[in-house]
Motif scaffolding. Structure first.
Motif, PDB file in Angstrom:
ATOM      1  N   TRP A  55       9.234  16.648  19.913  1.00  0.00           N
ATOM      2  CA  TRP A  55       9.424  16.058  18.591  1.00  0.00           C
ATOM      3  C   TRP A  55       8.486  14.880  18.398  1.00  0.00           C
ATOM      4  CZ3 TRP A  55      11.387  11.207  17.022  1.00  0.00           C
ATOM      5  CH2 TRP A  55      11.661  11.111  15.651  1.00  0.00           C
ATOM      6  N   CYS A  56       8.356  14.049  19.437  1.00  0.00           N
ATOM      7  CA  CYS A  56       7.456  12.905  19.361  1.00  0.00           C
ATOM      8  C   CYS A  56       6.011  13.365  19.223  1.00  0.00           C
ATOM      9  CB  CYS A  56       7.596  12.033  20.609  1.00  0.00           C
ATOM     10  SG  CYS A  56       8.881  10.773  20.482  1.00  0.00           S
ATOM     11  N   ASP A  57       5.670  14.416  19.942  1.00  0.00           N
ATOM     12  CA  ASP A  57       4.308  14.937  19.823  1.00  0.00           C
ATOM     13  C   ASP A  57       4.013  15.372  18.393  1.00  0.00           C
ATOM     14  OD1 ASP A  57       3.850  14.484  22.484  1.00  0.00           O
ATOM     15  OD2 ASP A  57       4.316  16.539  23.116  1.00  0.00           O
ATOM     16  N   ASP A  58       4.997  16.030  17.776  1.00  0.00           N
ATOM     17  CA  ASP A  58       4.812  16.474  16.385  1.00  0.00           C
ATOM     18  C   ASP A  58       4.669  15.282  15.440  1.00  0.00           C
ATOM     19  OD1 ASP A  58       5.014  19.089  17.233  1.00  0.00           O
ATOM     20  OD2 ASP A  58       7.156  19.279  16.747  1.00  0.00           O
ATOM     21  N   VAL A  59       5.495  14.256  15.654  1.00  0.00           N
ATOM     22  CA  VAL A  59       5.442  13.074  14.800  1.00  0.00           C
ATOM     23  C   VAL A  59       4.101  12.357  14.946  1.00  0.00           C
ATOM     24  CG1 VAL A  59       6.412  10.770  14.423  1.00  0.00           C
ATOM     25  CG2 VAL A  59       7.937  12.722  14.742  1.00  0.00           C
ATOM     26  N   GLU A  60       3.657  12.180  16.188  1.00  0.00           N
ATOM     27  CA  GLU A  60       2.402  11.482  16.415  1.00  0.00           C
ATOM     28  C   GLU A  60       1.214  12.292  15.923  1.00  0.00           C
ATOM     29  OE1 GLU A  60       2.351  10.456  20.525  1.00  0.00           O
ATOM     30  OE2 GLU A  60       3.991   8.999  20.345  1.00  0.00           O
ATOM     31  N   THR A  61       1.296  13.611  16.044  1.00  0.00           N
ATOM     32  CA  THR A  61       0.231  14.464  15.503  1.00  0.00           C
ATOM     33  C   THR A  61       0.165  14.344  13.988  1.00  0.00           C
ATOM     34  OG1 THR A  61       0.454  16.053  17.321  1.00  0.00           O
ATOM     35  CG2 THR A  61      -0.615  16.833  15.298  1.00  0.00           C
ATOM     36  N   ALA A  62       1.322  14.306  13.347  1.00  0.00           N
ATOM     37  CA  ALA A  62       1.363  14.146  11.897  1.00  0.00           C
ATOM     38  C   ALA A  62       0.775  12.797  11.489  1.00  0.00           C
ATOM     39  CB  ALA A  62       2.804  14.261  11.400  1.00  0.00           C
ATOM     40  N   ALA A  63       1.077  11.749  12.262  1.00  0.00           N
ATOM     41  CA  ALA A  63       0.527  10.426  11.970  1.00  0.00           C
ATOM     42  C   ALA A  63      -0.994  10.419  12.125  1.00  0.00           C
ATOM     43  CB  ALA A  63       1.162   9.379  12.885  1.00  0.00           C
ATOM     44  N   GLN A  64      -1.482  11.084  13.165  1.00  0.00           N
ATOM     45  CA  GLN A  64      -2.926  11.160  13.373  1.00  0.00           C
ATOM     46  C   GLN A  64      -3.601  11.950  12.254  1.00  0.00           C
ATOM     47  OE1 GLN A  64      -4.895   9.726  15.563  1.00  0.00           O
ATOM     48  NE2 GLN A  64      -3.317   8.740  16.807  1.00  0.00           N
ATOM     49  N   ASN A  65      -2.955  13.019  11.822  1.00  0.00           N
ATOM     50  CA  ASN A  65      -3.505  13.822  10.717  1.00  0.00           C
ATOM     51  C   ASN A  65      -3.522  13.018   9.418  1.00  0.00           C
ATOM     52  OD1 ASN A  65      -3.874  16.020  12.409  1.00  0.00           O
ATOM     53  ND2 ASN A  65      -1.911  16.969  11.863  1.00  0.00           N
ATOM     54  N   LYS A  81      -3.797   9.778   9.238  1.00  0.00           N
ATOM     55  CA  LYS A  81      -4.901   8.830   9.394  1.00  0.00           C
ATOM     56  C   LYS A  81      -6.230   9.489   9.068  1.00  0.00           C
ATOM     57  CE  LYS A  81      -7.566   6.632  13.091  1.00  0.00           C
ATOM     58  NZ  LYS A  81      -7.618   6.318  14.550  1.00  0.00           N
ATOM     59  N   ALA A  82      -6.458  10.694   9.604  1.00  0.00           N
ATOM     60  CA  ALA A  82      -7.710  11.413   9.343  1.00  0.00           C
ATOM     61  C   ALA A  82      -7.857  11.733   7.856  1.00  0.00           C
ATOM     62  CB  ALA A  82      -7.754  12.693  10.172  1.00  0.00           C
ATOM     63  N   PHE A  83      -6.741  12.094   7.211  1.00  0.00           N
ATOM     64  CA  PHE A  83      -6.771  12.403   5.772  1.00  0.00           C
ATOM     65  C   PHE A  83      -7.165  11.163   4.972  1.00  0.00           C
ATOM     66  CE2 PHE A  83      -4.748  12.763   1.603  1.00  0.00           C
ATOM     67  CZ  PHE A  83      -5.209  14.007   1.192  1.00  0.00           C
ATOM     68  N   PHE A  84      -6.630  10.005   5.368  1.00  0.00           N
ATOM     69  CA  PHE A  84      -6.947   8.754   4.673  1.00  0.00           C
ATOM     70  C   PHE A  84      -8.436   8.436   4.810  1.00  0.00           C
ATOM     71  CE2 PHE A  84      -7.520   4.243   4.182  1.00  0.00           C
ATOM     72  CZ  PHE A  84      -6.608   3.858   3.219  1.00  0.00           C
ATOM     73  N   ILE A  85      -8.954   8.555   6.029  1.00  0.00           N
ATOM     74  CA  ILE A  85     -10.362   8.226   6.265  1.00  0.00           C
ATOM     75  C   ILE A  85     -11.281   9.195   5.519  1.00  0.00           C
ATOM     76  CG2 ILE A  85     -12.166   8.123   8.032  1.00  0.00           C
ATOM     77  CD1 ILE A  85     -10.040   7.069   9.969  1.00  0.00           C
ATOM     78  N   ASP A  86     -10.936  10.479   5.529  1.00  0.00           N
ATOM     79  CA  ASP A  86     -11.773  11.482   4.856  1.00  0.00           C
ATOM     80  C   ASP A  86     -11.786  11.298   3.345  1.00  0.00           C
ATOM     81  OD1 ASP A  86     -12.368  12.564   7.302  1.00  0.00           O
ATOM     82  OD2 ASP A  86     -10.875  14.168   7.168  1.00  0.00           O
ATOM     83  N   HIS A  87     -10.704  10.759   2.799  1.00  0.00           N
ATOM     84  CA  HIS A  87     -10.585  10.612   1.344  1.00  0.00           C
ATOM     85  C   HIS A  87     -10.487   9.137   0.944  1.00  0.00           C
ATOM     86  CE1 HIS A  87      -9.133  14.696   2.283  1.00  0.00           C
ATOM     87  NE2 HIS A  87      -9.642  15.031   1.106  1.00  0.00           N
ATOM     88  N   ARG A  88     -11.183   8.267   1.680  1.00  0.00           N
ATOM     89  CA  ARG A  88     -11.051   6.819   1.473  1.00  0.00           C
ATOM     90  C   ARG A  88     -11.521   6.367   0.098  1.00  0.00           C
ATOM     91  NH1 ARG A  88     -14.487   7.809   5.668  1.00  0.00           N
ATOM     92  NH2 ARG A  88     -16.700   7.286   5.460  1.00  0.00           N
ATOM     93  N   VAL A  89     -12.480   7.049  -0.504  1.00  0.00           N
ATOM     94  CA  VAL A  89     -12.919   6.666  -1.846  1.00  0.00           C
ATOM     95  C   VAL A  89     -11.805   6.908  -2.861  1.00  0.00           C
ATOM     96  CG1 VAL A  89     -14.558   7.133  -3.700  1.00  0.00           C
ATOM     97  CG2 VAL A  89     -15.352   7.071  -1.329  1.00  0.00           C
ATOM     98  N   ILE A  90     -11.150   8.048  -2.732  1.00  0.00           N
ATOM     99  CA  ILE A  90     -10.032   8.357  -3.637  1.00  0.00           C
ATOM    100  C   ILE A  90      -8.916   7.339  -3.459  1.00  0.00           C
ATOM    101  CG2 ILE A  90      -8.253  10.063  -4.202  1.00  0.00           C
ATOM    102  CD1 ILE A  90     -10.221  12.238  -3.391  1.00  0.00           C
ATOM    103  N   PHE A  91      -8.596   7.028  -2.213  1.00  0.00           N
ATOM    104  CA  PHE A  91      -7.538   6.052  -1.949  1.00  0.00           C
ATOM    105  C   PHE A  91      -7.930   4.674  -2.487  1.00  0.00           C
ATOM    106  CE2 PHE A  91      -5.945   9.145   1.146  1.00  0.00           C
ATOM    107  CZ  PHE A  91      -4.582   9.044   0.928  1.00  0.00           C
ATOM    108  N   THR A  92      -9.198   4.308  -2.339  1.00  0.00           N
ATOM    109  CA  THR A  92      -9.660   3.016  -2.850  1.00  0.00           C
ATOM    110  C   THR A  92      -9.445   2.923  -4.354  1.00  0.00           C
ATOM    111  OG1 THR A  92     -11.328   2.799  -1.097  1.00  0.00           O
ATOM    112  CG2 THR A  92     -11.647   1.490  -3.099  1.00  0.00           C
ATOM    113  N   LEU A  93      -9.845   3.957  -5.079  1.00  0.00           N
ATOM    114  CA  LEU A  93      -9.668   3.968  -6.532  1.00  0.00           C
ATOM    115  C   LEU A  93      -8.185   3.900  -6.896  1.00  0.00           C
ATOM    116  CD1 LEU A  93     -12.307   6.672  -7.554  1.00  0.00           C
ATOM    117  CD2 LEU A  93     -12.477   4.193  -7.857  1.00  0.00           C
ATOM    118  N   GLY A  94      -7.364   4.636  -6.154  1.00  0.00           N
ATOM    119  CA  GLY A  94      -5.929   4.642  -6.437  1.00  0.00           C
ATOM    120  C   GLY A  94      -5.283   3.292  -6.196  1.00  0.00           C
TER     121      GLY A  94
END
Length: 308
Positions: A4-14, A16-29
């Motif tokens: 369960w912890c592995d799944d939670v930490e994997t989701a958190a890492q994913n 994080k990667a989503f935020f970095i990949d779409h940082r321009v969109i997040f910045t505008l938002g």
């Protein structure tokens, strides 16, 4: 439980990667939300009589203080994150750091653009904050490669939420018509002031940890940030410590009633504020200008009294 912890930490890492990949969109938002928040705070402050007696740049800074107060409980979720990590053995610090703590960087970006020019200490603080943000988001050298996010980082950012809440004193002392409320708020500020000193120590410990991990790039920006943060912290505490509530109240709030009953002087005051708008120092640096106007208003009221 481990799965369960592995799944939670994997989701958190994913996440994080989503935020970095779409940082321009997040910045505008995020910037759009801050725009709406500051606009709402400016409208809210118009309910208070004192706003009409302040320079526009000072009123805008009060709106930023109100915005920080509004966001401060969000930053305090870092303590919830640490409790969750300790209770479950999982680590979701990435979720907090990138989706919650990022409000700090975006808030600084917003102030950097909207309140230019900035004083040198504030400018230095913002530039160093941007540098740390770049280390986390673009360079990915913070935390050190292969290392988890340090609890020190989470506590530091959470403590800023407390500091933002105590900074509301600057709104209270300018707008409150009750001097006892101002005095109580200053006491609250001093009660929470040790948190600022703790943050200086936490930031220094982060510098040391990055040095021990031979993360030199990740060490330089926190080091420079700590210098700017420590200086601004010392200046902020010194300002509140030396602040004469009675004198300020007498030359500001006590004069509002006088000005209200002298329309010609109100008009002159408003024109004076408009004329000096472009030269008024930003943020708290507007104190000198406002005090000069208060002295002018006091002299004008005395002249009117003599005429009567």
């Amino acid at each position: 439980a481990a799965s369960w912890c592995d799944d939670v930490e994997t989701a958190a890492q994913n996440a994080k990667a989503f935020f970095i990949d779409h940082r321009v969109i997040f910045t505008l938002g995020y910037i759009t939300v801050i725009n709406l928040l500051i606009e709402g705070m400016q409208r809210f402050l118009l309910r208070y009589e004192g706003v009409a007696h302040l320079a526009p740049e000072v009123s805008r800074q009060l709106a930023y203080r109100c915005g920080q107060l509004f966001l401060s409980p969000v930053l305090l979720l870092g303590f919830v994150t640490l409790i969750f990590n300790a209770a479950t053995g999982c680590d979701i610090s990435e979720l907090y750091l990138f989706y919650i703590a990022s409000w700090l960087v975006f808030f600084d970006v917003h102030e950097y653009v909207r309140c230019w020019p900035l004083s040198k200490p504030v400018l230095g603080h913002h530039v160093m904050a941007f540098g740390i943000g770049v280390c986390f988001i673009d360079l990915e050298v913070l935390p050190a490669p292969g290392k988890p996010i340090s609890p020190v980082t989470v506590v530091f950012i959470s403590n800023i939420g407390i500091c933002w809440a105590s900074d509301f004193f600057h709104v209270i002392y300018r707008l409150s018509s009750d001097i006892d409320v101002i005095k109580r708020m200053r006491k609250a500020y001093f009660c929470l002031a040790p948190i600022r000193l703790v943050n200086v120590a936490l930031l220094l410990s982060a510098v040391i940890l990055n040095g021990l991990n031979k993360n030199w790039v990740g060490m330089v920006f926190p080091l420079l940030m700590n210098i700017a943060y420590a200086y601004n912290t010392a200046q902020a505490i010194k300002f509140v410590w030396r602040f004469n509530i009675e004198q300020y109240f007498e030359t500001h709030q006590a004069q509002w009633t006088v000005v209200t009953h002298v329309p010609s002087k109100v008009s002159s005051y408003s024109l004076s504020v408009a004329k000096e708008r472009s030269t008024t120092p930003p943020g708290l640096r507007g104190d000198v200008f406002v005090d000069e106007l208060a002295e002018q208003m006091r002299q004008n009221s005395q002249d009117d009294t003599r005429r009567v």
